[in-house]
Scaffold this motif. Sequence first.
Motif, PDB file in Angstrom:
ATOM      1  N   HIS A   3       0.979  -1.172   0.026  1.00 27.93           N
ATOM      2  CA  HIS A   3       0.114   0.022   0.069  1.00 27.93           C
ATOM      3  C   HIS A   3       0.802   1.339  -0.051  1.00 27.93           C
ATOM      4  CE1 HIS A   3      -3.111   2.887   1.091  1.00 27.93           C
ATOM      5  NE2 HIS A   3      -2.309   3.324   2.183  1.00 27.93           N
ATOM      6  N   ILE A   4       1.974   1.147   0.822  1.00 23.14           N
ATOM      7  CA  ILE A   4       2.718   2.371   0.826  1.00 23.14           C
ATOM      8  C   ILE A   4       3.548   2.565  -0.473  1.00 23.14           C
ATOM      9  CG2 ILE A   4       4.907   3.272   2.055  1.00 23.14           C
ATOM     10  CD1 ILE A   4       3.612   1.966   4.660  1.00 23.14           C
ATOM     11  N   LEU A   5       4.218   1.488  -1.003  1.00 28.76           N
ATOM     12  CA  LEU A   5       4.959   1.566  -2.281  1.00 28.76           C
ATOM     13  C   LEU A   5       3.866   2.014  -3.411  1.00 28.76           C
ATOM     14  CD1 LEU A   5       6.979  -1.801  -2.168  1.00 28.76           C
ATOM     15  CD2 LEU A   5       7.874   0.543  -1.921  1.00 28.76           C
ATOM     16  N   SER A   6       2.850   1.562  -3.252  1.00 25.88           N
ATOM     17  CA  SER A   6       1.972   1.928  -4.333  1.00 25.88           C
ATOM     18  C   SER A   6       1.310   3.484  -4.158  1.00 25.88           C
ATOM     19  CB  SER A   6       0.321   1.239  -4.318  1.00 25.88           C
ATOM     20  OG  SER A   6      -0.506   1.452  -3.231  1.00 25.88           O
ATOM     21  N   GLY A   7       1.432   4.078  -2.915  1.00 23.90           N
ATOM     22  CA  GLY A   7       1.065   5.539  -2.805  1.00 23.90           C
ATOM     23  C   GLY A   7       2.064   6.318  -3.229  1.00 23.90           C
ATOM     24  N   ASP A   8       3.440   5.839  -3.245  1.00 27.39           N
ATOM     25  CA  ASP A   8       4.712   6.761  -3.850  1.00 27.39           C
ATOM     26  C   ASP A   8       4.431   6.655  -5.279  1.00 27.39           C
ATOM     27  OD1 ASP A   8       5.643   7.157  -1.091  1.00 27.39           O
ATOM     28  OD2 ASP A   8       6.786   5.168  -1.073  1.00 27.39           O
ATOM     29  N   LEU A   9       4.269   5.363  -5.792  1.00 28.12           N
ATOM     30  CA  LEU A   9       4.226   5.194  -7.344  1.00 28.12           C
ATOM     31  C   LEU A   9       2.955   6.035  -7.820  1.00 28.12           C
ATOM     32  CD1 LEU A   9       5.298   4.053  -9.590  1.00 28.12           C
ATOM     33  CD2 LEU A   9       4.088   1.942  -9.354  1.00 28.12           C
ATOM     34  N   ARG A  14       0.859  10.693 -11.134  1.00 23.21           N
ATOM     35  CA  ARG A  14      -0.027  11.860 -10.921  1.00 23.21           C
ATOM     36  C   ARG A  14       0.740  12.970 -11.484  1.00 23.21           C
ATOM     37  NH1 ARG A  14      -1.741  11.110  -5.911  1.00 23.21           N
ATOM     38  NH2 ARG A  14      -0.472  12.694  -5.003  1.00 23.21           N
ATOM     39  N   TYR A  15       2.012  13.213 -11.154  1.00 19.78           N
ATOM     40  CA  TYR A  15       2.810  14.375 -11.683  1.00 19.78           C
ATOM     41  C   TYR A  15       3.158  14.160 -12.990  1.00 19.78           C
ATOM     42  CZ  TYR A  15       3.407  16.092  -6.668  1.00 19.78           C
ATOM     43  OH  TYR A  15       3.129  16.757  -5.545  1.00 19.78           O
ATOM     44  N   SER A  16       3.461  13.161 -13.749  1.00 19.04           N
ATOM     45  CA  SER A  16       4.180  12.717 -14.812  1.00 19.04           C
ATOM     46  C   SER A  16       3.152  12.386 -15.838  1.00 19.04           C
ATOM     47  CB  SER A  16       5.061  11.928 -14.720  1.00 19.04           C
ATOM     48  OG  SER A  16       4.737  10.492 -14.459  1.00 19.04           O
ATOM     49  N   GLY A  17       1.853  11.788 -15.412  1.00 21.27           N
ATOM     50  CA  GLY A  17       0.945  11.073 -16.544  1.00 21.27           C
ATOM     51  C   GLY A  17       1.562   9.750 -17.094  1.00 21.27           C
ATOM     52  N   LYS A  18       2.782   9.423 -16.700  1.00 22.03           N
ATOM     53  CA  LYS A  18       3.554   8.060 -17.483  1.00 22.03           C
ATOM     54  C   LYS A  18       3.125   6.961 -16.598  1.00 22.03           C
ATOM     55  CE  LYS A  18       6.170  10.942 -19.777  1.00 22.03           C
ATOM     56  NZ  LYS A  18       6.246  11.354 -21.092  1.00 22.03           N
ATOM     57  N   SER A  19       3.474   5.699 -17.433  1.00 22.23           N
ATOM     58  CA  SER A  19       2.953   4.276 -16.961  1.00 22.23           C
ATOM     59  C   SER A  19       3.887   3.989 -15.938  1.00 22.23           C
ATOM     60  CB  SER A  19       3.168   3.567 -17.961  1.00 22.23           C
ATOM     61  OG  SER A  19       4.341   3.271 -18.239  1.00 22.23           O
ATOM     62  N   SER A  20       3.327   3.205 -14.895  1.00 19.24           N
ATOM     63  CA  SER A  20       4.366   2.654 -13.820  1.00 19.24           C
ATOM     64  C   SER A  20       5.512   1.809 -14.314  1.00 19.24           C
ATOM     65  CB  SER A  20       3.397   1.560 -13.082  1.00 19.24           C
ATOM     66  OG  SER A  20       2.219   2.252 -12.375  1.00 19.24           O
ATOM     67  N   ILE A  21       5.272   1.346 -15.434  1.00 18.25           N
ATOM     68  CA  ILE A  21       6.657   0.682 -15.762  1.00 18.25           C
ATOM     69  C   ILE A  21       7.608   1.558 -16.034  1.00 18.25           C
ATOM     70  CG2 ILE A  21       7.469  -0.661 -17.596  1.00 18.25           C
ATOM     71  CD1 ILE A  21       6.078  -2.412 -15.896  1.00 18.25           C
ATOM     72  N   TYR A  22       7.206   2.832 -17.129  1.00 22.37           N
ATOM     73  CA  TYR A  22       8.002   3.934 -17.340  1.00 22.37           C
ATOM     74  C   TYR A  22       8.698   4.308 -16.246  1.00 22.37           C
ATOM     75  CZ  TYR A  22       9.866   8.220 -19.318  1.00 22.37           C
ATOM     76  OH  TYR A  22      10.495   9.323 -19.521  1.00 22.37           O
ATOM     77  N   LEU A  23       7.983   4.592 -15.226  1.00 22.96           N
ATOM     78  CA  LEU A  23       8.480   5.402 -14.141  1.00 22.96           C
ATOM     79  C   LEU A  23       9.494   4.692 -13.339  1.00 22.96           C
ATOM     80  CD1 LEU A  23       5.096   7.192 -12.667  1.00 22.96           C
ATOM     81  CD2 LEU A  23       7.115   8.202 -13.829  1.00 22.96           C
ATOM     82  N   LEU A  24       9.112   3.195 -13.143  1.00 20.14           N
ATOM     83  CA  LEU A  24       9.976   2.367 -12.249  1.00 20.14           C
ATOM     84  C   LEU A  24      11.247   2.281 -13.136  1.00 20.14           C
ATOM     85  CD1 LEU A  24       7.548  -0.543 -11.280  1.00 20.14           C
ATOM     86  CD2 LEU A  24       8.689   1.021  -9.879  1.00 20.14           C
ATOM     87  N   ILE A  25      11.377   2.406 -14.357  1.00 17.27           N
ATOM     88  CA  ILE A  25      12.571   2.683 -15.307  1.00 17.27           C
ATOM     89  C   ILE A  25      13.524   3.636 -15.028  1.00 17.27           C
ATOM     90  CG2 ILE A  25      13.892   1.965 -17.571  1.00 17.27           C
ATOM     91  CD1 ILE A  25      11.096  -0.140 -18.009  1.00 17.27           C
ATOM     92  N   THR A  26      12.759   4.751 -15.295  1.00 18.84           N
ATOM     93  CA  THR A  26      13.440   5.971 -15.397  1.00 18.84           C
ATOM     94  C   THR A  26      13.756   6.994 -14.216  1.00 18.84           C
ATOM     95  OG1 THR A  26      11.365   7.087 -16.079  1.00 18.84           O
ATOM     96  CG2 THR A  26      12.636   6.003 -17.737  1.00 18.84           C
ATOM     97  N   GLN A  27      12.926   6.643 -13.078  1.00 16.90           N
ATOM     98  CA  GLN A  27      12.908   7.788 -11.913  1.00 16.90           C
ATOM     99  C   GLN A  27      13.651   7.215 -11.034  1.00 16.90           C
ATOM    100  OE1 GLN A  27      11.147  10.887 -12.049  1.00 16.90           O
ATOM    101  NE2 GLN A  27      11.453  10.090 -14.377  1.00 16.90           N
ATOM    102  N   GLN A  28      14.869   7.699 -10.693  1.00 16.62           N
ATOM    103  CA  GLN A  28      15.727   7.478  -9.645  1.00 16.62           C
ATOM    104  C   GLN A  28      15.556   7.756  -8.348  1.00 16.62           C
ATOM    105  OE1 GLN A  28      16.343   9.553 -12.364  1.00 16.62           O
ATOM    106  NE2 GLN A  28      18.475   9.043 -13.323  1.00 16.62           N
ATOM    107  N   GLY A  29      14.658   8.624  -7.899  1.00 12.60           N
ATOM    108  CA  GLY A  29      13.781   8.905  -6.875  1.00 12.60           C
ATOM    109  C   GLY A  29      13.182   7.853  -6.220  1.00 12.60           C
ATOM    110  N   LEU A  30      12.341   7.328  -7.434  1.00 16.72           N
ATOM    111  CA  LEU A  30      11.630   6.109  -7.113  1.00 16.72           C
ATOM    112  C   LEU A  30      12.391   4.956  -6.500  1.00 16.72           C
ATOM    113  CD1 LEU A  30       8.536   5.800  -6.961  1.00 16.72           C
ATOM    114  CD2 LEU A  30       8.529   4.904  -9.222  1.00 16.72           C
ATOM    115  N   TRP A  31      13.514   4.940  -7.412  1.00 20.53           N
ATOM    116  CA  TRP A  31      14.288   3.664  -7.007  1.00 20.53           C
ATOM    117  C   TRP A  31      14.924   3.580  -5.575  1.00 20.53           C
ATOM    118  CZ3 TRP A  31      18.454   4.269 -11.448  1.00 20.53           C
ATOM    119  CH2 TRP A  31      17.760   4.067 -12.604  1.00 20.53           C
ATOM    120  N   ALA A  32      15.353   4.956  -5.065  1.00 20.86           N
ATOM    121  CA  ALA A  32      15.722   5.105  -3.679  1.00 20.86           C
ATOM    122  C   ALA A  32      14.430   4.983  -2.834  1.00 20.86           C
ATOM    123  CB  ALA A  32      16.179   6.489  -3.462  1.00 20.86           C
ATOM    124  N   ILE A  33      13.418   5.608  -3.136  1.00 25.98           N
ATOM    125  CA  ILE A  33      12.206   5.129  -2.187  1.00 25.98           C
ATOM    126  C   ILE A  33      11.834   3.845  -2.046  1.00 25.98           C
ATOM    127  CG2 ILE A  33       9.702   5.731  -1.986  1.00 25.98           C
ATOM    128  CD1 ILE A  33      10.296   8.480  -3.302  1.00 25.98           C
TER     129      ILE A  33
END
Length: 183
Positions: A3-9, A14-33
């Motif tokens: 639930h917490i991980l999905s809230g971050d994602l 919401r901010y980018s309008g991109k897909s989850s897969i795209y964000l997981l591949i490209t967002q370094q902040g998300l990797w760290a979180i």
Amino acid sequence: MCHILSGDLKKYKRYSGKSSIYLLITQQGLWAIFVYRINNKIFNSRTPKWLKNIFLGVGLLFHKFIEIITGISLPYSAQIGNDFYIGHFGGIIINSKAIIGNNCNISQGVTIGVSGRGPKRGVPRIGNNVYIGANAVIVGDIFIGDNVVIGANSLVIESVPNNCTMLGVPATKVSDNNSEFYI
């Protein structure tokens, strides 16, 4: 945990309008979180100490890898609330004893750390819905209220009330505008 991980994602989506897969591949902040969330869950679990230490040892390797490639240090013992967002990667240092509330955003170059002498020595506690601008430094045994904006390049060394904007070195209250349009 999911639930917490999905809230971050969801916040990133919401901010980018991109897909989850795209964000997981490209967002370094998300990797760290994500690495932080997993290690923090282990740290706070009731797992036997010897087993917890093994898991945290492996988790520390992932933490250091992420820290080296992204420049983001989120120690597993820090307390970071739900829906956390790192706007840009690089130069983000959070003290292992820091407390950050829910729905907070931080930008590149932010330091949340220990400072002060005697009774003023300590680590900040940050409320909910706080926006921290690029290269801001928040240090000492202080509390940042809810719905606060900390402007870019500000140095915050005193506690901050709810619902205001802080700016400068040292940071002073410049308006009663809150973080509503930043978060």
